[in-house]
Design a protein around this motif. Structure first.
Motif, short mmCIF file in Angstrom:
data_model
loop_
_atom_site.label_atom_id
_atom_site.label_comp_id
_atom_site.label_asym_id
_atom_site.label_seq_id
_atom_site.Cartn_x
_atom_site.Cartn_y
_atom_site.Cartn_z
N LYS A 65 -4.47 5.08 2.31
CA LYS A 65 -4.82 4.33 0.83
C LYS A 65 -3.90 2.84 0.67
N GLU A 66 -2.90 2.90 0.55
CA GLU A 66 -1.98 2.27 0.62
C GLU A 66 -2.30 0.24 0.94
N THR A 67 -3.01 -0.34 0.23
CA THR A 67 -3.52 -1.63 1.04
C THR A 67 -2.74 -2.58 -0.24
N HIS A 76 -3.33 -8.36 -4.71
CA HIS A 76 -3.80 -6.55 -5.57
C HIS A 76 -2.72 -6.06 -5.24
N ILE A 77 -2.80 -4.70 -5.36
CA ILE A 77 -2.59 -3.80 -4.71
C ILE A 77 -3.06 -2.39 -5.56
N THR A 78 -3.31 -1.56 -4.01
CA THR A 78 -3.77 -0.03 -4.26
C THR A 78 -3.58 0.98 -3.12
N LYS A 79 -2.83 1.88 -4.16
CA LYS A 79 -2.44 2.86 -3.82
C LYS A 79 -3.52 4.67 -4.51
N GLY A 80 -2.93 5.13 -3.59
CA GLY A 80 -3.54 6.81 -4.28
C GLY A 80 -4.43 7.60 -3.41
#
Length: 479
Positions: A65-67, A76-80
């Motif tokens: 899920k961490e991209t 852009h950072i997405t995590k969780g």
């Protein structure tokens, strides 16, 4: 294109989940081996297995899920997993980038990238484990976003092996490692030449008068000689270890400036690369360590917004000849014009710090004389402390010029601070009760997250000096 961290990060995530249980599990296994039975309740094994499975599955899901995505000079950072967090960081807001490759990472062709903004001095704003090509792309993208109009020509400086050797002679590795070496040598000696157990003496009984009544001068001299020989051996062993650690940490230190970007590269088995915006440097700190100063060497540190540095030591140049210092810093940091401060502290400044220390030593001697008069031999220590404090405050100098505040603090190690006026957050002035008797003050320059706040303190200044420094500081605020 959306990317994920390298799969090796799953191993680190699993370790972070179970690291607090490693010691309890190790103790549990050791108990089983000693007992030789294995007759533990089944729920213990089931709980351990379930925890391991949950930790592994959670680590894989959190990695998936961490991209991150680099798009139009924006990261852009997405995590969780359950709670999703999205963060957008413009590359223009990134002050420093640090790329680290251990020998394992080099074999895998990956790199550990830390991006720091102005509000991430202690921890990185973004942490990526990515390919070497992606790390180079981030470095180039951040570099292209900078203004390179000030210094268009690339300049470089290399730190030699001899300079690193001079650094190791008086580094913190030496002074902090000396107590450890003393303890190790004591345990090794006790293991090779065991002595019969003696009756334990309480700490209070050790201070009894009868304990000291039989001590003679010859015995005292012999004990002191043995102690000096033992400390000398420990010093040599620690110094050799310090040399090895310095060569390991600082080998290949290479610093360059291209435009407004300063780059630092170093490392032996593990390679590190750091990019720093010159405009984020708040101050330079030139440190002349005890032994290095005798041979004409110095270190250059800095306080930079958003940069936590190598082991929290914000090094710019680990070691350099003082004869080359001005020339290198003139092209590396032309914003700082080096000059020698000439203004001294008030003549009573030495009493500001000497009074509390001398009072404590005098009280200790008086208490010790109650048990034995041998404590009177430590009276010369009071004079030595006073002379040392007098030397410190006689050699401490300061000055203000243009947009720089310069403070040179003497001592075993000499530190000269060059602080930019626009980087000063505030100025604090305090006065203790004994300073009030001497009509003196302690002035402190506050900056954003200093590596060592004590280096920005100036005790023993008069009211006129405080007014002059405040006037210098307020001028930039009005301008």
């Amino acid at each position: 294109m959306i990317k994920r961290h390298h799969p090796v990060t799953v191993v680190y995530k699993i370790y972070s989940q179970i690291r607090y249980l490693i010691i309890p599990f190790a103790a549990f296994l050791l108990n089983e081996i000693r007992a030789g039975t294995g007759q533990q309740a089944y729920w213990v094994y089931i709980a351990a297995t379930m925890y391991g499975v949950v930790a592994g599955v959670w680590s894989i899901l959190s990695w998936y899920k961490e991209t991150y995505q680099l798009d139009h000079k924006v990261l852009h950072i997405t995590k969780g997993v359950f709670t999703v967090t999205q963060r957008t960081i413009p590359l223009m807001k990134i002050n420093n980038i640090q790329i680290e490759q251990s020998w394992i990472y080099r074999l895998l062709g990956i790199a550990n990238v830390e991006l720091q903004t102005s509000d991430s001095n202690a921890h990185a704003a973004a942490h990526l484990v990515t390919s070497g090509k992606m790390a180079d792309l981030l470095k180039r993208s951040i570099g292209l976003a900078e203004n390179r109009s000030m210094i268009p020509v690339l300049r470089e400086h290399y730190v030699t092996k001899k300079e690193i050797l001079m650094l190791s002679m008086s580094s913190n590795t030496f002074w902090l490692g000396l107590p450890v070496t003393i303890a190790v040598i004591q345990h090794v000696w006790g293991w090779l030449y065991p002595t019969p157990e003696e009756e334990q003496v309480s700490f209070i009984e050790w201070f009894g008068k009868e304990t000291w009544s039989g001590v003679t001068l010859d015995e005292s001299i012999k004990v002191v000689l043995y102690l000096l020989i033992f400390l000398g051996i420990c010093v040599m062993v620690t110094w050799l270890f310090s040399i090895g650690m310095a060569q390991f940490r600082y080998r290949g230190w290479h610093i360059s400036r291209n435009g407004d970007v300063i780059s630092i590269h170093h490392g032996w088995m593990g390679r590190k690369s750091v990019q720093i915006q010159a405009k984020r440097i708040q101050s330079l700190r030139i440190k002349k360590l005890m032994f290095g100063r005798l041979y004409g060497y110095a270190s250059v540190c800095m306080d930079c917004v958003g940069y936590h540095g190598e082991r929290r030591v914000k090094l710019l140049i680990p070691s350099i000849r003082t004869s080359e210092l001005a020339g290198v810093l003139n092209w590396l940091t032309p914003e700082f014009q080096l000059r020698t401060p000439k203004r001294a502290l008030h003549q009573n400044a030495k009493f500001v710090a000497a009074i509390p220390i001398l009072s404590l030593l005098l009280l200790s001697i008086l208490v010790g004389c109650y048990f034995t008069l041998w404590f009177l031999t430590t009276v010369p220590v009071l004079y030595l402390v006073y002379r040392y404090k007098k030397y410190i405050y006689d050699q401490t100098k300061w000055d203000i010029c243009a947009n720089l505040f310069v403070l040179r603090k003497a001592g075993i190690n000499q530190t000269t601070v060059y602080l930019l006026r626009e980087s000063t957050e505030s100025i604090n002035i305090r006065q203790s009760w004994w300073q009030r008797l001497l009509h003196l003050y302690q002035l402190k320059m506050d900056i954003y997250s200093p590596a060592n706040a004590r280096e920005y303190r100036m005790p023993g200044v008069t009211e006129q000096d405080c007014d002059e420094i405040l006037g210098w500081y307020k001028n930039i605020k009005r301008g």
